[in-house]
Design an enzyme around this catalytic site. Structure first.
Site, PDB file in Angstrom:
ATOM      1  N   TYR A   1     -14.624 -11.756   0.076  1.00 58.72           N
ATOM      2  CA  TYR A   1     -15.364 -10.517  -0.207  1.00 58.72           C
ATOM      3  C   TYR A   1     -16.613 -10.797  -1.038  1.00 58.72           C
ATOM      4  O   TYR A   1     -17.659 -10.179  -0.840  1.00 58.72           O
ATOM      5  CB  TYR A   1     -14.460  -9.493  -0.912  1.00 58.72           C
ATOM      6  CG  TYR A   1     -13.445  -8.891   0.036  1.00 58.72           C
ATOM      7  CD1 TYR A   1     -13.801  -7.841   0.878  1.00 58.72           C
ATOM      8  CD2 TYR A   1     -12.155  -9.396   0.126  1.00 58.72           C
ATOM      9  CE1 TYR A   1     -12.887  -7.297   1.774  1.00 58.72           C
ATOM     10  CE2 TYR A   1     -11.231  -8.861   1.018  1.00 58.72           C
ATOM     11  CZ  TYR A   1     -11.602  -7.816   1.838  1.00 58.72           C
ATOM     12  OH  TYR A   1     -10.708  -7.296   2.732  1.00 58.72           O
TER      13      TYR A   1
ATOM     14  N   ARG B   1       0.828  -1.217   0.000  1.00 63.58           N
ATOM     15  CA  ARG B   1       0.000   0.000   0.000  1.00 63.58           C
ATOM     16  C   ARG B   1       0.859   1.263   0.000  1.00 63.58           C
ATOM     17  O   ARG B   1       0.489   2.266   0.616  1.00 63.58           O
ATOM     18  CB  ARG B   1      -0.939   0.021   1.216  1.00 63.58           C
ATOM     19  CG  ARG B   1      -2.026  -1.029   1.173  1.00 63.58           C
ATOM     20  CD  ARG B   1      -3.105  -0.640   0.156  1.00 63.58           C
ATOM     21  NE  ARG B   1      -4.172  -1.621   0.142  1.00 63.58           N
ATOM     22  CZ  ARG B   1      -5.308  -1.484   0.810  1.00 63.58           C
ATOM     23  NH1 ARG B   1      -5.539  -0.440   1.547  1.00 63.58           N
ATOM     24  NH2 ARG B   1      -6.215  -2.423   0.726  1.00 63.58           N
TER      25      ARG B   1
ATOM     26  N   ASP C   1      -6.718  -2.995  -7.544  1.00 64.39           N
ATOM     27  CA  ASP C   1      -7.240  -3.580  -6.309  1.00 64.39           C
ATOM     28  C   ASP C   1      -7.585  -5.044  -6.559  1.00 64.39           C
ATOM     29  O   ASP C   1      -7.851  -5.436  -7.699  1.00 64.39           O
ATOM     30  CB  ASP C   1      -8.490  -2.833  -5.819  1.00 64.39           C
ATOM     31  CG  ASP C   1      -8.801  -3.189  -4.377  1.00 64.39           C
ATOM     32  OD1 ASP C   1      -8.175  -2.590  -3.475  1.00 64.39           O
ATOM     33  OD2 ASP C   1      -9.627  -4.087  -4.138  1.00 64.39           O
TER      34      ASP C   1
ATOM     35  N   ARG D   1      -3.458   6.634   0.749  1.00 65.54           N
ATOM     36  CA  ARG D   1      -3.978   7.832   1.418  1.00 65.54           C
ATOM     37  C   ARG D   1      -3.041   8.523   2.398  1.00 65.54           C
ATOM     38  O   ARG D   1      -3.314   9.617   2.841  1.00 65.54           O
ATOM     39  CB  ARG D   1      -5.291   7.482   2.125  1.00 65.54           C
ATOM     40  CG  ARG D   1      -6.426   7.273   1.145  1.00 65.54           C
ATOM     41  CD  ARG D   1      -7.569   6.559   1.801  1.00 65.54           C
ATOM     42  NE  ARG D   1      -7.124   5.244   2.271  1.00 65.54           N
ATOM     43  CZ  ARG D   1      -7.900   4.342   2.834  1.00 65.54           C
ATOM     44  NH1 ARG D   1      -9.160   4.614   3.046  1.00 65.54           N
ATOM     45  NH2 ARG D   1      -7.414   3.173   3.206  1.00 65.54           N
TER      46      ARG D   1
ATOM     47  N   ARG E   1      -7.199  11.675  -5.654  1.00 64.64           N
ATOM     48  CA  ARG E   1      -8.367  10.872  -5.277  1.00 64.64           C
ATOM     49  C   ARG E   1      -9.614  11.747  -5.201  1.00 64.64           C
ATOM     50  O   ARG E   1     -10.699  11.341  -5.607  1.00 64.64           O
ATOM     51  CB  ARG E   1      -8.077  10.190  -3.944  1.00 64.64           C
ATOM     52  CG  ARG E   1      -9.221   9.464  -3.295  1.00 64.64           C
ATOM     53  CD  ARG E   1      -9.449   8.124  -3.949  1.00 64.64           C
ATOM     54  NE  ARG E   1     -10.357   7.319  -3.153  1.00 64.64           N
ATOM     55  CZ  ARG E   1     -11.681   7.456  -3.145  1.00 64.64           C
ATOM     56  NH1 ARG E   1     -12.244   8.370  -3.874  1.00 64.64           N
ATOM     57  NH2 ARG E   1     -12.423   6.667  -2.396  1.00 64.64           N
TER      58      ARG E   1
HETATM   59  O1  CP3 Z   1       0.013   0.538  -3.174  1.00 63.25           O
HETATM   60  C1  CP3 Z   1      -0.363  -0.648  -3.334  1.00 63.25           C
HETATM   61  O2  CP3 Z   1      -0.094  -1.543  -2.536  1.00 63.25           O
HETATM   62  C2  CP3 Z   1      -1.073  -1.018  -4.627  1.00 63.25           C
HETATM   63  C3  CP3 Z   1      -2.488  -0.968  -4.669  1.00 63.25           C
HETATM   64  C4  CP3 Z   1      -3.360  -1.864  -3.781  1.00 63.25           C
HETATM   65  C5  CP3 Z   1      -4.616  -1.409  -3.291  1.00 63.25           C
HETATM   66  N1  CP3 Z   1      -5.253  -2.470  -2.712  1.00 63.25           N
HETATM   67  C6  CP3 Z   1      -5.130  -0.037  -3.444  1.00 63.25           C
HETATM   68  C7  CP3 Z   1      -6.228   0.408  -2.568  1.00 63.25           C
HETATM   69  C8  CP3 Z   1      -3.224  -3.204  -3.410  1.00 63.25           C
HETATM   70  C9  CP3 Z   1      -2.060  -4.145  -3.614  1.00 63.25           C
HETATM   71  C10 CP3 Z   1      -4.435  -3.577  -2.736  1.00 63.25           C
HETATM   72  C11 CP3 Z   1      -4.693  -4.940  -2.230  1.00 63.25           C
HETATM   73  C12 CP3 Z   1      -5.923  -5.203  -1.467  1.00 63.25           C
HETATM   74  N2  CP3 Z   1      -7.158  -4.646  -1.621  1.00 63.25           N
HETATM   75  C13 CP3 Z   1      -6.021  -6.217  -0.479  1.00 63.25           C
HETATM   76  C14 CP3 Z   1      -4.913  -7.153  -0.068  1.00 63.25           C
HETATM   77  C15 CP3 Z   1      -3.958  -6.528   0.874  1.00 63.25           C
HETATM   78  C16 CP3 Z   1      -4.536  -6.192   2.221  1.00 63.25           C
HETATM   79  O3  CP3 Z   1      -4.598  -4.979   2.521  1.00 63.25           O
HETATM   80  O4  CP3 Z   1      -4.936  -7.102   2.961  1.00 63.25           O
HETATM   81  C17 CP3 Z   1      -7.338  -6.204   0.002  1.00 63.25           C
HETATM   82  C18 CP3 Z   1      -7.908  -7.091   1.088  1.00 63.25           C
HETATM   83  C19 CP3 Z   1      -8.048  -5.208  -0.739  1.00 63.25           C
HETATM   84  C20 CP3 Z   1      -9.503  -4.865  -0.636  1.00 63.25           C
HETATM   85  C21 CP3 Z   1      -9.705  -3.452  -0.263  1.00 63.25           C
HETATM   86  N3  CP3 Z   1      -9.474  -2.377  -1.093  1.00 63.25           N
HETATM   87  C22 CP3 Z   1     -10.198  -2.964   0.953  1.00 63.25           C
HETATM   88  C23 CP3 Z   1     -10.586  -3.818   2.156  1.00 63.25           C
HETATM   89  C24 CP3 Z   1     -10.257  -1.564   0.836  1.00 63.25           C
HETATM   90  C25 CP3 Z   1     -10.846  -0.607   1.844  1.00 63.25           C
HETATM   91  C26 CP3 Z   1     -10.006  -0.464   3.046  1.00 63.25           C
HETATM   92  C27 CP3 Z   1      -8.992   0.592   2.822  1.00 63.25           C
HETATM   93  O5  CP3 Z   1      -7.813   0.355   3.141  1.00 63.25           O
HETATM   94  O6  CP3 Z   1      -9.404   1.661   2.368  1.00 63.25           O
HETATM   95  C28 CP3 Z   1      -9.730  -1.217  -0.431  1.00 63.25           C
HETATM   96  C29 CP3 Z   1      -9.574   0.156  -0.982  1.00 63.25           C
HETATM   97  C30 CP3 Z   1      -8.203   0.530  -1.475  1.00 63.25           C
HETATM   98  N4  CP3 Z   1      -7.397  -0.261  -2.241  1.00 63.25           N
HETATM   99  C31 CP3 Z   1      -7.564   1.780  -1.274  1.00 63.25           C
HETATM  100  C32 CP3 Z   1      -6.328   1.713  -1.958  1.00 63.25           C
HETATM  101  C33 CP3 Z   1      -5.308   2.807  -2.106  1.00 63.25           C
HETATM  102  C34 CP3 Z   1      -8.164   2.980  -0.553  1.00 63.25           C
HETATM  103  C35 CP3 Z   1      -9.215   3.543  -1.405  1.00 63.25           C
HETATM  104  C36 CP3 Z   1      -9.415   5.025  -1.253  1.00 63.25           C
HETATM  105  O7  CP3 Z   1      -8.596   5.810  -1.734  1.00 63.25           O
HETATM  106  O8  CP3 Z   1     -10.457   5.379  -0.677  1.00 63.25           O
END
Ligand code: CP3
Length: 350
Positions: free
Chosen positions: A152, A22, A72, A26, A35
């Site tokens: 999910y 990540r 994602d 944010r 964003r």
């Molecule tokens: O920078 C990176 O690592 C690359 C991009 C990336 C994102 N999600 C962007 C993202 C990667 C590799 C992921 C993987 C992901 N997504 C996982 C596996 C890793 C982990 O964290 O366990 C999972 C379970 C998800 C599903 C997911 N996506 C959730 C549960 C959420 C909401 C919770 C949160 O952290 O906001 C997301 C949204 C998400 N994916 C964001 C980002 C940058 C935030 C979205 C926003 O800007 O509002």
């Protein structure tokens, strides 16, 4: 060769290559600004110009050894026609699938078309990495593991107890295996196209692998992951695959031995000495390990951050190791703390 890729082949660098799960997100003001303009997370993911930009943002500040594609894990259910939405502050929401009959709602008809912008993003990132002289930086593509993606799809979002998916695997494993098969096949297509577009390594995120007992773990974590690695390796034998079975505890051993992954990412609870002993040196070729600083320690910063990072590096000194966190960066993390960590990693330990 790029240090990150060389390490995945088992060589040891003077100081460990690093990137952070990540790393695009944010905690960076420049991410939040873009964003706000994008109007929706998926809009940003499927807009190649924005997704390329967001992928490169952390590199410009911290010069990581690897970039990770901005996308994602939930683009797979989305491209399979399941309704997926991200509401700020609430996490993802999906229309839950609860039984075999619900699988008829899924469709592959528009799968490639919906995901095409992601492949364009991959090509754009490689092009811009050259233009901006990140010549030693490798690009990681990724997908969620079938178990985690299915969590999910069935729970309809995050979950505390995973009761719906667990009920399904125990009462109708045959029906549930059809969902896993759909996700395995979709994931293979998705990852192959990322590699064709320019991804140089792949990470498979199994964030919820830790909720299963040993027998279910073999069936729903190890087996589907093995099918993906075998398929990718047939076509792309030189592309390394990093597995991340978060929370798997002692089952990490089985995972390393049976999935066919190239390297293993460990969460913060895995003792580093245990990982060297049980995951790294048991293999004929030393497997590279990635991990495992507690993201909350990075959030806190200070002397504790330096000490903890140095201790991790000391354990893996002389071994193939990639510095990372044990899970994603917490969004409240001050970028200055990331800067501090980067200087600690670049200094290394003797
Ligand atoms: O920078 C990176 O690592 C690359 C991009 C990336 C994102 N999600 C962007 C993202 C990667 C590799 C992921 C993987 C992901 N997504 C996982 C596996 C890793 C982990 O964290 O366990 C999972 C379970 C998800 C599903 C997911 N996506 C959730 C549960 C959420 C909401 C919770 C949160 O952290 O906001 C997301 C949204 C998400 N994916 C964001 C980002 C940058 C935030 C979205 C926003 O800007 O509002």
């Amino acid at each position: 060769m790029k240090p990150f890729l060389a390490t995945l082949q088992g060589t040891v660098q003077k100081t460990p290559p690093f990137w952070f799960m990540r790393q695009a997100g944010r905690y960076l003001p420049e991410y939040r600004e873009l964003r706000a303009k994008a109007g929706g997370f998926l809009n940003m993911v499927f807009n190649p110009d924005m997704a390329v930009e967001v992928t490169l943002q952390p590199l410009r500040r911290f010069n990581m050894d690897a970039a990770i594609l901005f996308s994602d894990i939930l683009v797979i259910p989305h491209a399979l026609n399941q309704n997926v939405s991200f509401t700020a502050g609430e996490g993802p929401k999906l229309n839950p699938l609860r039984c075999e009959a619900d699988l008829s709602l899924l469709s592959k008809d528009r799968f490639d078309e919906i995901l095409e912008p992601v492949y364009e993003t991959v090509r754009g990132i490689r092009k811009n990495m050259i233009r901006e002289k990140f010549s030693d930086t490798a690009l990681i593509g990724f997908a969620g593991a079938p178990w985690t993606v299915a969590c999910y799809m069935v729970e309809g979002g995050g979950s505390r107890d995973f009761i719906n998916i667990k009920n399904w695997i125990y009462t109708d494993p045959e029906g549930f295996s059809k969902l896993i098969d759909i996700v395995v096949e979709a994931t293979i297509c998705y990852l192959k196209k990322q590699i064709e577009a320019g991804a140089e390594a792949i990470q498979i995120f199994d964030s919820w692998s830790g909720v299963l007992d040993e027998k279910q773990f073999r069936r729903w974590v190890i087996d589907p992951t093995h099918r993906i690695t075998q398929n990718l390796k047939k076509t792309y034998p030189d592309i390394p695959i990093i597995g991340f079975p978060r929370g798997a505890g002692p089952l990490y051993r089985d995972y390393v031995q049976k999935t066919g992954i190239t390297a293993i990412s460990i969460d913060s609870q895995i003792p580093t000495e245990w990982a060297v002993e049980n995951l790294q040196t048991q293999q004929s070729v030393q497997m590279s390990i990635q991990g495992n600083l507690d993201p909350a320690c990075l959030l806190a910063g200070g002397d504790m951050l330096r000490e903890t990072a140095e201790n991790i590096m000391a354990t893996f000194s002389g071994k193939p190791f990639i510095f990372n966190l044990g899970h994603g960066i917490i969004k409240e993390t001050p970028p200055e703390h990331v800067e501090q960590l980067v200087s600690v990693i670049r200094r290394g330990v003797s």
